[in-house]
Each structure stands twice: as C-alpha cells, then as structure tokens.
Motif scaffolding. Sequence first.
Motif, short mmCIF file in Angstrom:
data_model
loop_
_atom_site.label_atom_id
_atom_site.label_comp_id
_atom_site.label_asym_id
_atom_site.label_seq_id
_atom_site.Cartn_x
_atom_site.Cartn_y
_atom_site.Cartn_z
N ILE A 17 71.89 37.22 -11.53
CA ILE A 17 70.70 37.79 -11.69
C ILE A 17 70.51 38.76 -12.54
O ILE A 17 69.55 38.87 -13.50
N GLY A 18 71.41 39.58 -13.04
CA GLY A 18 71.47 40.59 -13.89
C GLY A 18 71.16 39.81 -15.31
O GLY A 18 70.25 40.40 -16.15
N LEU A 19 71.95 38.63 -15.72
CA LEU A 19 71.76 38.01 -16.99
C LEU A 19 70.23 37.23 -17.17
O LEU A 19 69.44 37.25 -17.95
N ILE A 20 69.72 36.77 -15.83
CA ILE A 20 68.27 36.16 -15.80
C ILE A 20 67.38 37.28 -16.12
O ILE A 20 66.39 37.06 -16.64
N ALA A 21 67.71 38.51 -15.33
CA ALA A 21 66.72 39.59 -15.57
C ALA A 21 66.61 39.97 -17.07
O ALA A 21 65.63 40.32 -17.63
N ALA A 22 67.81 40.00 -17.73
CA ALA A 22 67.61 40.48 -19.24
C ALA A 22 66.92 39.12 -20.08
O ALA A 22 66.18 39.68 -21.04
N GLY A 38 76.07 25.28 -19.33
CA GLY A 38 76.44 26.53 -20.16
C GLY A 38 76.03 27.94 -19.59
O GLY A 38 76.83 28.75 -19.65
N PHE A 39 74.91 27.82 -18.84
CA PHE A 39 74.62 29.18 -17.97
C PHE A 39 75.57 29.42 -17.10
O PHE A 39 76.10 30.42 -16.94
N VAL A 40 76.06 28.41 -16.05
CA VAL A 40 77.05 28.63 -15.23
C VAL A 40 78.48 29.11 -15.91
O VAL A 40 79.08 29.98 -15.60
N LEU A 41 78.74 28.55 -16.81
CA LEU A 41 79.78 28.94 -17.65
C LEU A 41 79.76 30.52 -18.22
O LEU A 41 80.67 31.44 -17.99
N ALA A 42 78.78 30.78 -18.60
CA ALA A 42 78.39 32.02 -19.17
C ALA A 42 78.37 33.12 -17.83
O ALA A 42 78.84 34.20 -18.24
N VAL A 43 77.86 32.84 -16.65
CA VAL A 43 77.99 33.97 -15.50
C VAL A 43 79.39 33.66 -15.21
O VAL A 43 79.79 35.16 -14.90
N LEU A 44 80.21 32.92 -15.21
CA LEU A 44 81.49 32.85 -14.78
C LEU A 44 82.32 33.75 -15.40
O LEU A 44 83.11 34.70 -15.21
N ILE A 45 82.22 33.49 -16.82
CA ILE A 45 83.09 34.22 -17.97
C ILE A 45 82.72 35.48 -17.90
O ILE A 45 83.54 36.72 -17.91
N PHE A 46 81.39 36.11 -17.75
CA PHE A 46 80.95 37.50 -17.66
C PHE A 46 81.51 37.99 -16.49
O PHE A 46 81.82 39.16 -16.56
#
Length: 133
Positions: A17-22, A38-46
């Motif tokens: 939610i935070g990354l989508i808001a940004a 890639g987005f799922v990977l970004a969220v999990l890594i973050f």
Amino acid sequence: MITFLIRAAIFVVSAAIGLIAADLILEGFHIDWSNWWGFVLAVLIFAVIQSVLAPWVFTITRRHAPAMLGGIGIISTFVAILIVVLIPQAGLSISQPVAWLLAPVIVWVVTALATWLLPPLFIKKQVQERRAA
C-alpha cells in the motif's frame, strides 16, 4: 504462530500500500505495472529489508546519534527503497530528486497507518472465528 503470520502478512500488505501510494502521489516514483511479478518482488524485498533494517538503524542511531531517534522509520524506509531501486527485476524506479526525498516519507506514513489500522480487522476476524469454534 498464526498471529505471527497475520502480522507478517499485514506488514507485507502495508508495504504494498505504501509503495502504491508513492507511485500514485509522486511524479518521479514509478512502479512497472507491466511486470506484476516485479512488483511482488519489490514489495517482498522492501518488507524484509525494512523489518531487518529498523532494529539495526535503531541500535546504530541510539549509539551514535541519539537526536535522530525519531527519524529511524524514515531512514530505514529510505535505505529499503534505495536497495529495491537498485535491483533491476524489482520494477521500481525513481527518476526525480524530489521523489527521492518524498518517497520515504510517503511510504513510511502510509505503511505506519496501514500497520496501525489493518490489525484490528484481521485480529477481530480471528477472535470471532475462535469464538465460533
């Protein structure tokens, strides 16, 4: 164990939610939506980096710069975003200097609000399920 998994899921969802808001708020913050993996990977890594960095940054800050203790969340969010942006497969990019400054603040605020507001929804459901059983 179930509570731990629920809290971990809430943290991952709040990171998303935070990354989508940004992405929605900042012009220079981009999520590559054509590659959902890639987005799922970004969220999990973050989420993993953020959960590991926060205690470490707290320890370092407490020892060397106690005046900055209030900014631990934003600092660890910035470092987590930086690491995710450096991973090409993560599908996250920042193209403007202003986005580098505002993205950690937006992601931190939204993530903090989500981790505060989401648990009552899931925990309430879990309590109701246990009462019904």
